[in-house]
Design a protein around this motif. Structure first.
Motif, mmCIF file in Angstrom:
data_model
loop_
_atom_site.group_PDB
_atom_site.id
_atom_site.type_symbol
_atom_site.label_atom_id
_atom_site.label_comp_id
_atom_site.label_asym_id
_atom_site.label_seq_id
_atom_site.Cartn_x
_atom_site.Cartn_y
_atom_site.Cartn_z
ATOM 1 N N SER A 198 48.888 51.497 45.980
ATOM 2 C CA SER A 198 49.261 52.225 44.770
ATOM 3 C C SER A 198 49.191 51.328 43.534
ATOM 4 C CB SER A 198 50.668 52.812 44.924
ATOM 5 O OG SER A 198 51.636 51.781 45.076
ATOM 6 N N GLU A 199 49.519 50.044 43.681
ATOM 7 C CA GLU A 199 49.376 49.103 42.575
ATOM 8 C C GLU A 199 47.914 48.892 42.228
ATOM 9 O OE1 GLU A 199 51.376 45.501 43.502
ATOM 10 O OE2 GLU A 199 53.386 46.365 43.422
ATOM 11 N N ALA A 200 47.057 48.746 43.257
ATOM 12 C CA ALA A 200 45.630 48.524 43.008
ATOM 13 C C ALA A 200 44.976 49.721 42.328
ATOM 14 C CB ALA A 200 44.924 48.219 44.328
ATOM 15 N N LEU A 201 45.458 50.910 42.615
ATOM 16 C CA LEU A 201 44.897 52.118 42.006
ATOM 17 C C LEU A 201 45.509 52.430 40.652
ATOM 18 C CD1 LEU A 201 44.751 54.477 45.142
ATOM 19 C CD2 LEU A 201 42.849 53.247 44.059
ATOM 20 N N GLY A 202 46.495 51.651 40.247
ATOM 21 C CA GLY A 202 47.137 51.885 38.966
ATOM 22 C C GLY A 202 48.089 53.062 38.960
#
Length: 282
Positions: free
Chosen positions: A136-140
């Motif tokens: 979820s962090e990598a996808l923003g």
């Protein structure tokens, strides 16, 4: 005659014992609920003076007002609904289309796909907390309701497909064959024939999934960080920290958190019962 009387007496004792045991278990289950309901309408001064387990000496709705405004339960309830309703609709839409293809057409590896979907739901969610947070962090999307909706859809749709697949396979194939003869395509068969026949299963699964998603806490505290974005289950934790000894406010917050699922259960009660047998018919 004596043997028949003994047998009747045994049946009477067995029936009485069963009802007594069921009544005791029901009472054991209802007492905490009744305690929460009564505590939620008592004043803090009444609880402080007479104790939490005493009979109420005053009634007020001030605890609900404090929980709703000062405790942020109103905002948290809206967040829960903004997550639960779209998740249920999107999950059932995707699951019904996938189940339609797997149930009504001879697709290659369909049994393998079903087993993979079911196997994914057997994984302990605790081992996926860090990967889900990192993705979820990598996808923003981290710390947004979209992340929570995506997680709930991703982890729920496999089970919904498995359940709806079993229901759709029980629909007689002659209905679909007649539609094909009349010139209906796959989309028309899905939308005009299969979906209306699957409405009872969708209602039952929708009611059950709403309850599961609304009451979820684990994924909320995994992909969300800001207090104003937390659903009502996570907000209850903050409410306990904010109103440490004000049991009337905490109980009122618990009643507010439980109210939507109770309403859904009462509205779709017969679908809940039918949902226990969903997918059992082959």
């Amino acid at each position: 005659m004596t043997a028949m009387n003994r047998q009747a007496r045994r049946r009477a004792w067995a029936t009485a014992s069963f009802h007594a045991g069921a009544g005791a278990l029901s009472l054991l289950w209802l007492v905490p609920i009744a305690l929460v309901l009564v505590t939620s309408v008592r004043s803090f001064d009444d609880i402080a003076a007479n104790g939490l387990g005493s009979l109420p000496h005053s009634f007020t709705l001030g605890g609900f007002s404090q929980a709703w405004v000062d405790g942020g339960q109103g905002r948290a309830l809206l967040n829960s609904l903004l997550v639960s309703v779209p998740t249920v609709l999107l999950s059932l839409a995707l699951a019904s289309m996938a189940a339609f293809g797997l149930a009504r057409y001879d697709l290659p590896f369909r049994r393998t796909l079903l087993l993979l979907m079911l196997g994914g739901n057997l994984l302990p969610p605790q081992i996926l907390l860090i990967p889900v947070s990192k993705i979820s962090e990598a996808l923003g999307l981290y710390d947004s309701l979209y992340a929570l909706i995506g997680v709930q859809v991703g982890f729920g749709v496999g089970f919904y497909v498995f359940v709806l697949h079993g229901f759709m396979r029980s629909i007689p194939p002659e209905i679909q064959q007649a539609a094909v003869i009349d010139g209906a395509g796959p989309w028309q068969i899905y939308r005009r024939i299969i979906m209306p026949l699957t409405t009872p299963a969708l209602a039952a699964l929708g009611a059950l999934s709403f309850t599961w998603i609304f009451n979820d806490l684990l994924w909320a505290i995994t992909v969300l960080r800001t207090d104003t974005k937390m659903p009502i289950t996570a907000s209850l934790i903050g409410l306990q920290g904010q109103f440490v000894s004000m049991w009337n406010v905490i109980a009122a917050g618990s009643v507010i958190a439980a109210a939507p699922t109770v309403v859904v259960f009462l509205r779709f009660q017969r679908h809940f019962v039918a949902g226990l047998n969903l997918g059992a018919v082959k």
